[in-house]
Design an enzyme around this catalytic site. Structure first.
Site, PDB file in Angstrom:
ATOM      1  N   CYS A 118      31.339   8.577  -2.913  1.00 40.82           N
ATOM      2  CA  CYS A 118      31.596   9.937  -3.636  1.00 40.82           C
ATOM      3  C   CYS A 118      30.500  10.325  -2.417  1.00 40.82           C
ATOM      4  CB  CYS A 118      30.287  10.005  -4.723  1.00 40.82           C
ATOM      5  SG  CYS A 118      31.118   9.702  -5.946  1.00 40.82           S
ATOM      6  N   HIS A 157      22.895  16.743  -5.334  1.00 38.45           N
ATOM      7  CA  HIS A 157      24.417  15.599  -5.937  1.00 38.45           C
ATOM      8  C   HIS A 157      24.436  15.450  -7.302  1.00 38.45           C
ATOM      9  CE1 HIS A 157      27.632  12.789  -5.044  1.00 38.45           C
ATOM     10  NE2 HIS A 157      27.163  11.878  -6.298  1.00 38.45           N
ATOM     11  N   LYS A 160      27.883  20.982  -9.913  1.00 39.24           N
ATOM     12  CA  LYS A 160      29.035  20.565 -10.316  1.00 39.24           C
ATOM     13  C   LYS A 160      29.445  20.897 -11.347  1.00 39.24           C
ATOM     14  CE  LYS A 160      28.677  16.024  -7.012  1.00 39.24           C
ATOM     15  NZ  LYS A 160      28.099  16.646  -6.422  1.00 39.24           N
ATOM     16  N   HIS A 163      32.996  16.766 -10.674  1.00 33.71           N
ATOM     17  CA  HIS A 163      32.612  16.252  -9.814  1.00 33.71           C
ATOM     18  C   HIS A 163      34.061  16.007  -8.299  1.00 33.71           C
ATOM     19  CE1 HIS A 163      30.925  12.855  -7.135  1.00 33.71           C
ATOM     20  NE2 HIS A 163      30.500  12.505  -7.841  1.00 33.71           N
ATOM     21  N   PHE A 186      25.386  10.979  -3.325  1.00 32.03           N
ATOM     22  CA  PHE A 186      25.106   9.575  -3.202  1.00 32.03           C
ATOM     23  C   PHE A 186      26.501   9.129  -4.280  1.00 32.03           C
ATOM     24  CE2 PHE A 186      20.379  11.893  -4.153  1.00 32.03           C
ATOM     25  CZ  PHE A 186      20.254  11.868  -2.718  1.00 32.03           C
ATOM     26  N   PHE A 214      28.485   4.790  -5.242  1.00 34.11           N
ATOM     27  CA  PHE A 214      28.667   3.690  -6.356  1.00 34.11           C
ATOM     28  C   PHE A 214      27.916   2.491  -4.907  1.00 34.11           C
ATOM     29  CE2 PHE A 214      31.692   3.973  -9.365  1.00 34.11           C
ATOM     30  CZ  PHE A 214      30.791   4.642  -9.597  1.00 34.11           C
TER      31      PHE A 214
END
Length: 375
Positions: free
Chosen positions: A139, A266, A298, A303, A358, A360
């Site tokens: 992301c 985010h 979002k 997203h 941000f 994974f």
């Protein structure tokens, strides 16, 4: 080599479930429009809310037409003096899926149309670029693409960089997030105590960056990276990586926390992300005389995964151009106090914004955009 070049966003365009272009996107956010749809086709025996674009052509074909419009609007013949930087989380995965589900056979799949650089592969068939590079960091993909673009222009390596952040809806990604139990069955409500989860979405954002300022330019002042590597899918609960990324962006921009007027968070609508990010913002700005206003968009765009950084960079550009703070949608019961949450659209003096992305693995990127300083 010149390390002091300034970096300007001189053109941008986007499409998402929130609108067919940047103006429609911004209006949807300001007006808190309902743009997320409910779907039963992706996850078996379950309704999930997704950000799906109503389109007749593929996302790649729409992208192709938009880049032709870019060339026309900027009076360019081609991109032969331009570096192409693509950020994507899934690449051509959706096309591979469509072929496999249609034929029930992998033999008709074109391996060149599957990987992350499949977008660049597609675009290079239509245009001439000086060179290309693709980023896939989940992301933060297109946020990192923008950061890279800033650095190579700043160092004088390139004068023109085209950044494309793009992701299609994919069964693999939607079902993957379902397996993580983070999908919502309704439009997401970032930062709300009663949040249910996130909305996977599709879209793209394109930004043309140059070392020359125009009357309508927005400047990229700073980029900050960090990698806390706390967990494979969850951020550090105390927001250590998020704090570090924002601090590094401020340092790069030679700014202080007090200089920031707005943060496009985010803000995915999952507990892990919301808690971590808000904790980081609260800590970083605890001594600021004026708290920056913080919203997640979002709830309107969904997203868009690898495209999120580019689309939300465009939102920050629109915030600056319109001198308008955009609100949170669906935030009814605040869980973490000490944050300045705008609830309505309002005109304000805005000089600098932060866009957070941000991902994974604790991969974190913060970008600072602002109105151009006098030469």
């Amino acid at each position: 080599m010149n390390f002091k070049n300034r970096v300007f966003v001189n053109y941008f365009d986007t499409i998402s479930c929130a609108g067919d272009n940047a103006n429609e996107l911004f209006s949807s956010i300001c007006e808190k429009k309902d743009t997320i749809t409910l779907d039963t086709n992706y996850v078996k025996d379950r309704v999930v809310a997704i950000g799906k674009i109503k389109k007749e052509n593929s996302l790649n074909d729409i992208l192709l037409e938009r880049l032709k419009e870019l060339l026309k609007n900027l009076n360019l013949k081609d991109f032969q003096d331009t570096l192409l930087v693509v950020g994507s989380s899934v690449g051509g995965m959706s096309e591979t899926e469509n072929l496999y589900f249609k034929d029930k056979n992998y033999k008709n799949i074109d391996y060149k149309k599957h990987p992350i650089d499949s977008i660049a592969y597609f675009l290079k068939k239509q245009f001439t670029f000086y060179d290309d590079i693709s980023f896939s960091t989940a992301c933060t993909s297109s946020a990192n693409a923008l950061g890279y673009a800033k650095e190579v222009i700043q160092k004088g390596i390139y004068k023109n960089v085209l950044v494309v952040g793009i992701d299609d809806l994919s069964y693999t990604t939607v079902c993957g997030f379902s397996a993580l139990s983070v999908l919502s069955s309704k439009p997401c409500t970032p930062f709300d105590k009663n949040r249910e989860g996130m909305n996977v979405a599709e879209g793209f954002g394109i930004l043309f960056l140059q070392d020359k300022k125009k009357n309508s330019s927005i400047e990229i002042f700073g980029v900050g990276y960090s990698s806390d590597a706390h967990h494979m899918t969850q951020p550090h609960p105390n927001g250590l990586g998020a704090i570090e990324a924002m601090k590094n962006a401020l340092k790069d921009a030679k700014l202080k926390p007090d200089d920031i007027d707005y943060i496009n968070a985010h803000g995915t609508g999952t507990y892990a992300n919301d808690f971590s990010e808000l904790t980081a913002i609260k800590e970083l700005f605890k001594d600021s005389k004026t708290k920056p206003q913080v919203s997640s968009t979002k709830s309107i765009t969904g997203h868009t995964l690898g495209a999120a950084g580019a689309i939300e960079a465009i939102i920050c550009c629109m915030v600056l151009k319109n001198q308008t703070i955009v609100p949170n949608k669906g935030l009814n019961e605040i869980e973490i106090d000490g944050i300045n949450y705008p609830m309505v659209t309002s005109k304000q003096d805005i000089k600098y914004t932060i866009s957070n992305s941000f991902a994974f693995g604790g991969n974190n990127t913060s970008l600072i955009f602002g109105l151009c300083n006098e030469d």
